[in-house]
Enzyme design. Structure first.
Site, PDB file in Angstrom:
ATOM      1  N   HIS A  82      -9.654  25.381 -51.079  1.00  0.00           N
ATOM      2  CA  HIS A  82     -11.038  24.936 -50.891  1.00  0.00           C
ATOM      3  C   HIS A  82     -11.958  25.853 -51.714  1.00  0.00           C
ATOM      4  O   HIS A  82     -11.838  27.080 -51.622  1.00  0.00           O
ATOM      5  CB  HIS A  82     -11.400  25.007 -49.407  1.00  0.00           C
ATOM      6  CG  HIS A  82     -12.793  24.546 -49.133  1.00  0.00           C
ATOM      7  ND1 HIS A  82     -13.160  23.214 -49.156  1.00  0.00           N
ATOM      8  CD2 HIS A  82     -13.936  25.235 -48.868  1.00  0.00           C
ATOM      9  CE1 HIS A  82     -14.450  23.104 -48.907  1.00  0.00           C
ATOM     10  NE2 HIS A  82     -14.945  24.328 -48.730  1.00  0.00           N
ATOM     11  N   SER A 105     -10.804  29.655 -51.308  1.00  0.00           N
ATOM     12  CA  SER A 105      -9.948  30.072 -50.193  1.00  0.00           C
ATOM     13  C   SER A 105      -8.723  29.176 -50.130  1.00  0.00           C
ATOM     14  O   SER A 105      -8.811  27.974 -50.388  1.00  0.00           O
ATOM     15  CB  SER A 105     -10.702  29.934 -48.855  1.00  0.00           C
ATOM     16  OG  SER A 105     -11.941  30.620 -48.873  1.00  0.00           O
ATOM     17  N   ASP A 134     -11.389  21.987 -43.115  1.00  0.00           N
ATOM     18  CA  ASP A 134     -11.537  23.294 -43.783  1.00  0.00           C
ATOM     19  C   ASP A 134     -11.683  24.431 -42.772  1.00  0.00           C
ATOM     20  O   ASP A 134     -12.318  25.453 -43.060  1.00  0.00           O
ATOM     21  CB  ASP A 134     -12.737  23.286 -44.749  1.00  0.00           C
ATOM     22  CG  ASP A 134     -12.580  22.227 -45.833  1.00  0.00           C
ATOM     23  OD1 ASP A 134     -11.450  21.995 -46.274  1.00  0.00           O
ATOM     24  OD2 ASP A 134     -13.601  21.619 -46.224  1.00  0.00           O
TER      25      ASP A 134
HETATM   26  C1  GRF Z   1     -10.612  22.132 -56.769  1.00  0.00           C
HETATM   27  O1  GRF Z   1     -11.841  22.731 -57.005  1.00  0.00           O
HETATM   28  C2  GRF Z   1     -10.151  22.388 -55.366  1.00  0.00           C
HETATM   29  O2  GRF Z   1     -10.525  23.635 -54.899  1.00  0.00           O
HETATM   30  C3  GRF Z   1     -10.875  21.317 -54.614  1.00  0.00           C
HETATM   31  O3  GRF Z   1     -10.848  20.197 -55.450  1.00  0.00           O
HETATM   32  C4  GRF Z   1     -10.731  20.611 -56.791  1.00  0.00           C
HETATM   33  C5  GRF Z   1      -9.504  19.956 -57.340  1.00  0.00           C
HETATM   34  O4  GRF Z   1      -9.370  20.130 -58.718  1.00  0.00           O
HETATM   35  N1  GRF Z   1     -10.298  21.145 -53.308  1.00  0.00           N
HETATM   36  P1  GRF Z   1      -8.024  19.717 -59.447  1.00  0.00           P
HETATM   37  O5  GRF Z   1      -7.787  18.235 -59.151  1.00  0.00           O
HETATM   38  O6  GRF Z   1      -6.915  20.566 -58.912  1.00  0.00           O
HETATM   39  O7  GRF Z   1      -8.279  19.948 -60.909  1.00  0.00           O
END
Ligand code: GRF
Length: 219
Positions: free
Chosen positions: A112, A139, A148
């Site tokens: 997250h 995190s 979350d």
């Molecule tokens: C990331 O920022 C992750 O933390 C959030 O969604 C985004 C996903 O990006 N939960 P990706 O698809 O892994 O490029």
């Protein structure tokens, strides 16, 4: 030889965190086997990345199910059928039904983009900027029925700079996410990180504060 832990991944989007996991495995830094990458979006980049890496994929559209519970029960049945030991949520943009999750609690982690418990949910970069925070981060936590809200395992911290807007902050955080998630999964795979009685344990001790991503990995 003991077989490596089997990992399933759920992702809704481009899949850069999945790519980081696959890359770590290919470099020999993450001794796991990816048994499934599933998505709620047939067009997710994550599915294409998985196909290219030879990992079985599944696109399961929520539209074919009457409600969240039915969808999640089917999704988790498919994850179980893959033989996965652990499930990683890497940009999976759905809240998971408590009943579907229950048999998996303690075996699911999520990344997250905030320093939890700050900014659960969406638009975390914008909210950190609007609050005037000096620091932002990401995190990895164990997933519980609370969005979350499960025990935080590890964090990567990043100083907010004067020139940051939402997009720049997200871009600067992403490389840290790409180190954080494989590092946490590596700890799980090694058995040094465990879920016991609703809390995260590291090296046999309950974590009193999240591990921190430093220059040399998790500290
Ligand atoms: C990331 O920022 C992750 O933390 C959030 O969604 C985004 C996903 O990006 N939960 P990706 O698809 O892994 O490029």
């Amino acid at each position: 030889m003991i077989s490596p832990p089997r990992i399933a991944v759920l992702a809704s989007g481009r899949g850069s965190n999945l790519a980081a996991l696959i890359g770590a495995r290919e470099r020999g830094e993450l001794p796991v086997e990816f048994v499934l990458v599933a998505s709620d979006k047939a067009g997710a980049g994550a599915l294409r990345l998985a196909e290219a890496a030879g990992i079985p994929t599944l696109a399961l559209s929520p539209k074919a199910y009457p409600d969240r519970r039915h969808y999640d029960l089917e999704l988790f049945a498919r994850v179980a059928a893959s033989g996965a030991d652990w499930l990683v949520l890497a940009g999976f943009m759905r809240v998971i039904d408590a009943e579907a999750l229950r048999p998996w609690v303690g075996r699911v982690i999520n990344i997250h983009p905030s320093l939890l418990p700050k900014y659960r949910g969406l638009h975390t970069h914008r909210r950190a900027l609007e609050a005037g925070d000096a620091e932002h981060g990401a995190s990895v936590h164990f997933v519980t029925a609370e969005l979350d809200g499960g025990p935080v395992i590890a964090q990567a911290r990043l100083a907010i700079e004067a020139g940051d807007d939402e997009q720049r902050l997200a871009e600067r955080l992403l490389p840290l996410e790409h180190r954080l998630l494989p590092a946490v999964l590596g700890l799980l795979a090694s058995g040094r990180l465990q879920w016991r009685d609703g809390t995260a344990h590291h090296a046999g001790q309950p974590l009193s504060a999240p591990l921190l991503l430093g220059d040399h990995g998790l500290e």
